[in-house]
Design an enzyme around this catalytic site. Structure first.
Site, PDB file in Angstrom:
ATOM      1  N   ASN A 142      63.421  92.892  47.590  1.00  0.00           N
ATOM      2  CA  ASN A 142      64.402  92.714  47.349  1.00  0.00           C
ATOM      3  C   ASN A 142      64.779  90.854  47.398  1.00  0.00           C
ATOM      4  OD1 ASN A 142      66.766  91.614  46.599  1.00  0.00           O
ATOM      5  ND2 ASN A 142      68.108  93.613  47.044  1.00  0.00           N
ATOM      6  N   ASP A 178      69.277  96.390  55.837  1.00  0.00           N
ATOM      7  CA  ASP A 178      69.864  97.302  54.661  1.00  0.00           C
ATOM      8  C   ASP A 178      71.546  97.049  54.581  1.00  0.00           C
ATOM      9  OD1 ASP A 178      69.275  99.737  53.197  1.00  0.00           O
ATOM     10  OD2 ASP A 178      71.045 100.913  53.958  1.00  0.00           O
ATOM     11  N   SER A 179      71.649  97.208  53.107  1.00  0.00           N
ATOM     12  CA  SER A 179      73.225  96.720  52.984  1.00  0.00           C
ATOM     13  C   SER A 179      73.745  97.074  51.466  1.00  0.00           C
ATOM     14  CB  SER A 179      73.015  95.563  52.901  1.00  0.00           C
ATOM     15  OG  SER A 179      71.962  94.214  52.179  1.00  0.00           O
ATOM     16  N   PHE A 192      72.968  86.954  44.219  1.00  0.00           N
ATOM     17  CA  PHE A 192      72.100  88.053  43.600  1.00  0.00           C
ATOM     18  C   PHE A 192      73.706  89.946  43.917  1.00  0.00           C
ATOM     19  CE2 PHE A 192      71.255  90.860  47.380  1.00  0.00           C
ATOM     20  CZ  PHE A 192      71.350  90.916  48.242  1.00  0.00           C
ATOM     21  N   ASP A 203      77.230  90.069  44.008  1.00  0.00           N
ATOM     22  CA  ASP A 203      77.956  88.883  44.229  1.00  0.00           C
ATOM     23  C   ASP A 203      79.324  87.591  43.215  1.00  0.00           C
ATOM     24  OD1 ASP A 203      77.197  88.489  47.117  1.00  0.00           O
ATOM     25  OD2 ASP A 203      75.127  86.811  45.788  1.00  0.00           O
ATOM     26  N   LYS A 215      67.582  89.122  49.055  1.00  0.00           N
ATOM     27  CA  LYS A 215      67.819  89.249  50.393  1.00  0.00           C
ATOM     28  C   LYS A 215      66.492  88.216  51.137  1.00  0.00           C
ATOM     29  CE  LYS A 215      68.949  94.299  50.287  1.00  0.00           C
ATOM     30  NZ  LYS A 215      68.718  95.318  51.204  1.00  0.00           N
ATOM     31  N   ARG A 240      75.131  88.643  55.979  1.00  0.00           N
ATOM     32  CA  ARG A 240      73.595  88.633  56.315  1.00  0.00           C
ATOM     33  C   ARG A 240      73.366  87.761  56.962  1.00  0.00           C
ATOM     34  NH1 ARG A 240      72.049  89.105  51.682  1.00  0.00           N
ATOM     35  NH2 ARG A 240      71.435  91.020  51.587  1.00  0.00           N
TER      36      ARG A 240
HETATM   37  P1  ITT Z   1      64.945  97.003  50.423  1.00  0.00           P
HETATM   38  O1  ITT Z   1      65.140  98.179  50.811  1.00  0.00           O
HETATM   39  O2  ITT Z   1      63.976  96.554  49.272  1.00  0.00           O
HETATM   40  O3  ITT Z   1      65.382  96.147  51.220  1.00  0.00           O
HETATM   41  P2  ITT Z   1      67.423  97.539  48.460  1.00  0.00           P
HETATM   42  O4  ITT Z   1      67.887  96.176  47.183  1.00  0.00           O
HETATM   43  O5  ITT Z   1      66.866  98.140  47.816  1.00  0.00           O
HETATM   44  O6  ITT Z   1      65.656  95.724  48.704  1.00  0.00           O
HETATM   45  P3  ITT Z   1      69.339  98.078  49.633  1.00  0.00           P
HETATM   46  O7  ITT Z   1      68.800  99.351  49.738  1.00  0.00           O
HETATM   47  O8  ITT Z   1      69.941  97.303  51.168  1.00  0.00           O
HETATM   48  O9  ITT Z   1      68.118  96.569  49.440  1.00  0.00           O
HETATM   49  O10 ITT Z   1      70.564  97.667  48.661  1.00  0.00           O
HETATM   50  C1  ITT Z   1      71.308  96.965  48.590  1.00  0.00           C
HETATM   51  C2  ITT Z   1      71.291  96.895  47.773  1.00  0.00           C
HETATM   52  O11 ITT Z   1      73.437  95.972  47.530  1.00  0.00           O
HETATM   53  C3  ITT Z   1      71.170  94.802  47.046  1.00  0.00           C
HETATM   54  O12 ITT Z   1      70.725  95.956  46.169  1.00  0.00           O
HETATM   55  C4  ITT Z   1      72.644  94.811  45.830  1.00  0.00           C
HETATM   56  O13 ITT Z   1      72.896  95.802  44.746  1.00  0.00           O
HETATM   57  C5  ITT Z   1      73.564  94.988  47.281  1.00  0.00           C
HETATM   58  N1  ITT Z   1      74.308  93.630  47.994  1.00  0.00           N
HETATM   59  C6  ITT Z   1      73.259  93.844  49.851  1.00  0.00           C
HETATM   60  N2  ITT Z   1      73.988  92.301  49.893  1.00  0.00           N
HETATM   61  C7  ITT Z   1      74.538  91.949  48.847  1.00  0.00           C
HETATM   62  C8  ITT Z   1      74.438  90.733  48.760  1.00  0.00           C
HETATM   63  O14 ITT Z   1      74.256  89.819  49.702  1.00  0.00           O
HETATM   64  N3  ITT Z   1      74.896  89.995  47.627  1.00  0.00           N
HETATM   65  C9  ITT Z   1      75.567  91.177  46.747  1.00  0.00           C
HETATM   66  N4  ITT Z   1      74.736  92.225  46.701  1.00  0.00           N
HETATM   67  C10 ITT Z   1      74.167  92.754  47.535  1.00  0.00           C
END
Ligand code: ITT
Length: 204
Positions: A14, A74-75, A157, A160, A17, A187
Site C-alpha cells: 500500500n 495491518d490496519s 489515503f 482519511d 502506508k 500508525r
Molecule cells: P498491505 O496489506 O499491502 O499492507 P492493504 O491496504 O491491503 O495493504 P490492510 O489489509 O491493512 O492493507 O488494509 C488497510 C486499509 O485500512 C487501507 O486500505 C485503508 O482503507 C484503511 N486504512 C488503514 N490505515 C489508514 C489510514 O491511515 N487512513 C485511512 N485509511 C486507512
C-alpha cells in the site's frame, strides 16, 4: 537484534502506508527497503480474523522469503454503528478491486441517517516486526474520531477524507499535514511504540 545499518523490509504493497512509515522512521538509523526492491514477492492472502493475525502473516512471509527483518502494518477502520465493520476488511469493503473512493462512498451509504453522536469510529494499526530467525514483536496504535457526512481534504489515503478527528471533529484526517497526522495517528502511535522498544533494547 535489529541494529543501525540493518535493512528492514517494509511488508506492505500500500503506497499510502509506505510513504507514512518511511517519513515516520526517517532519521531513526534504520535502513528501509520496500517490496519494490523485491518485485517477485506477492504478499499472501490475509486470511486472519484479526489485525494481529494478518500483520503476523505478512511480516513472517517477508522475513522468511528475504532473510531480512520485516515490518508489516495491518490496519483498518472500526465503526461503532456498524458493529466494528469494515474492520479487517477495510481495504476491500466495497469489493475485491475497490478504490478508496468506492470504500468511502459505501461507508457513507451504510451510515445514511445515522446521527452525529452515533458515528464514532477508530483507526487501528498493528505492526509486526519479524526477525529472519522467527522471533516476532508486536506494536499497536489506535486513533479515535467520527465519520463525517461528506469527503473533505486531499492528504493521506483510505478513509482519511471521512474521518473527523477528535476532540472537536472539525477537520478530517485528510485535512491534516503528514506531520500532524503522524502525531495522532494509529500508525504514528504504533511506530513510536516500536522506536521506544528499540531504544530500550539498545541500552539494555
Ligand atoms: P498491505 O496489506 O499491502 O499492507 P492493504 O491496504 O491491503 O495493504 P490492510 O489489509 O491493512 O492493507 O488494509 C488497510 C486499509 O485500512 C487501507 O486500505 C485503508 O482503507 C484503511 N486504512 C488503514 N490505515 C489508514 C489510514 O491511515 N487512513 C485511512 N485509511 C486507512
Amino acid at each position: 537484534m535489529l541494529r543501525v545499518g540493518d535493512k528492514l523490509v517494509l511488508a506492505t504493497a500500500n503506497p499510502g502506508k509506505k510513504k507514512e512509515i518511511q517519513a515516520l522512521l526517517d532519521g531513526s538509523g534504520v535502513e528501509l527497503v520496500s517490496l519494490v526492491d523485491y518485485p517477485q514477492l506477492i504478499l499472501p492472502e490475509e486470511s486472519g480474523a484479526t489485525f494481529t493475525e494478518n500483520a503476523g502473516i505478512k511480516a513472517r512471509f517477508v522475513a522468511e522469503t528475504t532473510g531480512r527483518w520485516a515490518l508489516s502494518d495491518d490496519s483498518g477502520l472500526v465503526v461503532e454503528a456498524l458493529d466494528g465493520a469494515p474492520g479487517v476488511h477495510s481495504a476491500r469493503y466495497a469489493g475485491p478491486q475497490a478504490s478508496d473512493l468506492d470504500n468511502n462512498l459505501k461507508l457513507l451509504e451504510a451510515l445514511a441517517g445515522v446521527a452525529e453522536n452515533r458515528r464514532g469510529a477508530a483507526f487501528f494499526c498493528v505492526m509486526v516486526l519479524a526477525a529472519p530467525d522467527g522471533r516476532e514483536f508486536v506494536f499497536e496504535g489506535c486513533c479515535r474520531g467520527r465519520i463525517g457526512y461528506r469527503l473533505s481534504g486531499a492528504q493521506g489515503f483510505g478513509y482519511d477524507p471521512l474521518f473527523m478527528v477528535e476532540p472537536d471533529y472539525r477537520l478530517s484526517m485528510a485535512q491534516l499535514t503528514p506531520t500532524e497526522k503522524g502525531r495522532i495517528s494509529h500508525r504514528g502511535r504504533a511506530l513510536r511504540q516500536m522506536q521506544q522498544w528499540l531504544e530500550g533494547r539498545k541500552k539494555g
